[in-house]
Design a protein around this motif. Structure first.
Motif, mmCIF file in Angstrom:
data_model
loop_
_atom_site.group_PDB
_atom_site.id
_atom_site.type_symbol
_atom_site.label_atom_id
_atom_site.label_comp_id
_atom_site.label_asym_id
_atom_site.label_seq_id
_atom_site.Cartn_x
_atom_site.Cartn_y
_atom_site.Cartn_z
ATOM 1 N N SER A 62 83.331 77.070 73.023
ATOM 2 C CA SER A 62 83.101 78.095 71.989
ATOM 3 C C SER A 62 84.155 79.192 71.981
ATOM 4 N N ASN A 63 85.355 78.907 72.461
ATOM 5 C CA ASN A 63 86.434 79.895 72.448
ATOM 6 C C ASN A 63 87.457 79.649 71.344
ATOM 7 N N HIS A 64 87.232 78.625 70.544
ATOM 8 C CA HIS A 64 88.223 78.190 69.559
ATOM 9 C C HIS A 64 88.293 79.103 68.339
ATOM 10 N N VAL A 65 87.330 80.006 68.176
ATOM 11 C CA VAL A 65 87.273 80.840 66.971
ATOM 12 C C VAL A 65 88.061 82.142 67.109
ATOM 13 N N LEU A 66 88.570 82.429 68.297
ATOM 14 C CA LEU A 66 89.300 83.678 68.494
ATOM 15 C C LEU A 66 90.519 83.762 67.593
ATOM 16 N N PHE A 67 90.608 84.859 66.841
ATOM 17 C CA PHE A 67 91.763 85.190 65.995
ATOM 18 C C PHE A 67 91.975 84.214 64.840
ATOM 19 N N ARG A 68 90.951 83.411 64.532
ATOM 20 C CA ARG A 68 91.064 82.508 63.399
ATOM 21 C C ARG A 68 90.609 83.205 62.122
ATOM 22 N N GLU A 69 90.961 82.619 60.978
ATOM 23 C CA GLU A 69 90.622 83.178 59.690
ATOM 24 C C GLU A 69 89.124 83.038 59.425
ATOM 25 N N TYR A 70 88.613 83.863 58.504
ATOM 26 C CA TYR A 70 87.179 83.905 58.241
ATOM 27 C C TYR A 70 86.647 82.557 57.749
ATOM 28 N N ASN A 71 87.397 81.890 56.888
ATOM 29 C CA ASN A 71 86.936 80.601 56.380
ATOM 30 C C ASN A 71 86.753 79.580 57.493
ATOM 31 N N TYR A 72 87.526 79.718 58.561
ATOM 32 C CA TYR A 72 87.378 78.797 59.685
ATOM 33 C C TYR A 72 86.149 79.140 60.529
ATOM 34 N N ILE A 73 85.954 80.398 60.844
ATOM 35 C CA ILE A 73 84.860 80.747 61.756
ATOM 36 C C ILE A 73 83.490 80.545 61.107
ATOM 37 N N ARG A 74 83.450 80.455 59.774
ATOM 38 C CA ARG A 74 82.171 80.229 59.107
ATOM 39 C C ARG A 74 82.021 78.784 58.618
ATOM 40 N N ALA A 75 82.961 77.921 58.972
ATOM 41 C CA ALA A 75 82.999 76.572 58.393
ATOM 42 C C ALA A 75 81.890 75.670 58.916
ATOM 43 N N THR A 76 81.449 75.846 60.153
ATOM 44 C CA THR A 76 80.408 74.998 60.733
ATOM 45 C C THR A 76 79.400 75.877 61.470
ATOM 46 N N PRO A 77 78.170 75.392 61.639
ATOM 47 C CA PRO A 77 77.188 76.155 62.434
ATOM 48 C C PRO A 77 77.681 76.446 63.848
ATOM 49 N N HIS A 78 78.386 75.497 64.446
ATOM 50 C CA HIS A 78 78.917 75.716 65.799
ATOM 51 C C HIS A 78 79.935 76.849 65.803
ATOM 52 N N ASN A 79 80.795 76.905 64.788
ATOM 53 C CA ASN A 79 81.767 77.989 64.700
ATOM 54 C C ASN A 79 81.074 79.333 64.536
ATOM 55 N N ARG A 80 80.041 79.385 63.719
ATOM 56 C CA ARG A 80 79.332 80.642 63.485
ATOM 57 C C ARG A 80 78.684 81.154 64.763
ATOM 58 N N ALA A 81 77.992 80.251 65.450
ATOM 59 C CA ALA A 81 77.362 80.655 66.713
ATOM 60 C C ALA A 81 78.409 81.043 67.748
ATOM 61 N N SER A 82 79.522 80.337 67.766
ATOM 62 C CA SER A 82 80.586 80.633 68.730
ATOM 63 C C SER A 82 81.170 82.027 68.492
ATOM 64 N N PHE A 83 81.379 82.373 67.228
ATOM 65 C CA PHE A 83 81.963 83.679 66.937
ATOM 66 C C PHE A 83 81.014 84.805 67.342
ATOM 67 N N ILE A 84 79.725 84.636 67.083
ATOM 68 C CA ILE A 84 78.760 85.662 67.486
ATOM 69 C C ILE A 84 78.774 85.835 68.997
ATOM 70 N N ARG A 85 78.844 84.743 69.716
ATOM 71 C CA ARG A 85 78.856 84.829 71.175
ATOM 72 C C ARG A 85 80.141 85.493 71.676
ATOM 73 N N VAL A 86 81.273 85.144 71.093
ATOM 74 C CA VAL A 86 82.540 85.760 71.503
ATOM 75 C C VAL A 86 82.505 87.267 71.245
ATOM 76 N N PHE A 87 81.968 87.657 70.095
ATOM 77 C CA PHE A 87 81.862 89.089 69.776
ATOM 78 C C PHE A 87 80.984 89.796 70.803
ATOM 79 N N TRP A 88 79.869 89.181 71.159
ATOM 80 C CA TRP A 88 78.984 89.777 72.169
ATOM 81 C C TRP A 88 79.699 89.918 73.509
#
Length: 340
Positions: A62-88
């Protein structure tokens, strides 16, 4: 290239399946190849097998979303959950210190991780916390993040539910409520944006009947193609009141522990400020700094933090070569030394 991709496909599938994203294997494979082609000179000596292994390892972790564009981090449920966890994980110290931040301050923190993160998404999360059309009040880190998680993970469903709620407020029969499908998401966003000015006035009305709204939500879930909160959780919340108000309903969903477990990004509220792995990394960093008093303190800190985040973002150089430094006091520091 095709032979190499075929050779690592078996490893790709196993890694992504462990990340609970096996339905999106092709999405990640396409992105991995695109990133490789865009930065092929950097990986001439790196090795293709190692590149694919690290890419899908970062997806699994779940570290793949760092510094990626918004369309990427929201593209899949896994990406969305990963970004929330990274932010936390990056800003957990804000919650520990008890600081209250504004909507714009939270957006600034989000943009350090996703440069084009939209203000609208932050404002929607803020409205859940404040339960009214006010965007300049200060919010705790935990309240904001649980609200952001709900709206970031289920935006299509919440947009559709808002339209249903507005129809019920207008006195329409449940049989006449139009249940949107995935093909109308863009239209839903524009309609919802046009109705933002009416939301505060609607909040002051009598609300809607919970049983009627529950029937409409069931019909929506039957036909909806995107993710939605568990029906049992929504029925439970609706069964606890005689009248339903949109933002109070969303706040109850945001605080619902079963929904939080379903998403799987954040710990429970009781463990929200606990992250043993990150605490160990920070303790090691502090120890490294304390044993080298004669060295440049800022340089030592940066070096140590780079090592901490090497595990958190194995692909950071692929995207923007930006590094976020998480210090023990919760602050963030950006360095461009590697770009020179």
């Amino acid at each position: 290239m095709h032979r190499v991709v075929g050779a690592v496909t078996w490893q790709i599938k196993s890694e992504v399946k462990r990340a609970n994203a096996d339905g999106d294997v092709l999405f990640y494979l396409r992105d991995a190849v695109t990133q490789l082609l865009d930065h092929q000179q950097e990986y001439t000596t790196f090795g293709l097998i190692r590149y694919f292994a690290e890419y899908f390892s970062s997806v699994k972790n779940s570290n793949h979303v760092l510094f990626r564009e918004y369309n990427y981090i929201r593209a899949t449920p896994h990406n969305r959950a990963s970004f929330i966890r990274v932010f936390w994980r990056c800003y957990r110290q804000i919650g520990k210190s008890g600081d209250l931040l504004s909507t714009l301050e939270y957006r600034s923190l989000l943009q350090l991780l996703c440069p084009d993160f939209p203000l609208e998404m932050v404002q929607r999360a803020a409205r859940i916390v404040q339960m009214e059309d006010v965007v300049d009040c200060l919010m705790s880190f935990s309240d904001f993040l649980y609200a952001l998680q709900l709206h970031f993970y289920y935006p299509e469903f919440l947009n559709s539910m808002l339209l249903i709620y507005q129809d019920l407020l207008a006195g329409k029969s449940p049989n006449t409520v139009i249940v949107p499908t995935s093909t109308s998401i863009d239209l839903l966003r524009s309609v919802a944006a046009e109705n933002i000015s009416k939301e505060k006035q609607q909040q002051q009305q009598d609300g809607v009947d919970p049983s009627t709204l529950a029937q409409c939500i069931d019909a929506l879930c039957d036909r909806f193609k995107h993710s939605h909160p568990p029906r049992s959780c929504m029925r439970e919340v609706l069964g606890q009141t005689n009248k339903v108000y949109y933002y109070s309903f969303l706040m109850s969903l945001a605080k619902h522990e079963s929904i939080n477990q379903t998403i799987g990004a954040l710990p429970s509220r009781a463990e929200f400020l606990i992250d043993p792995e990150m605490d160990q990394d920070l303790d090691k960093l502090i120890a490294q700094i304390s044993v080298s008093p004669s060295s440049n303190s800022s340089g030592s800190a940066v070096g140590g933090l780079k090592e901490v985040h090497r595990r958190a973002s194995p692909r950071r150089n692929i995207h923007h070569r930006r590094k976020i430094e998480v210090e023990s006091d919760g602050s963030t520091e950006e360095t461009d030394s590697s770009e020179n």
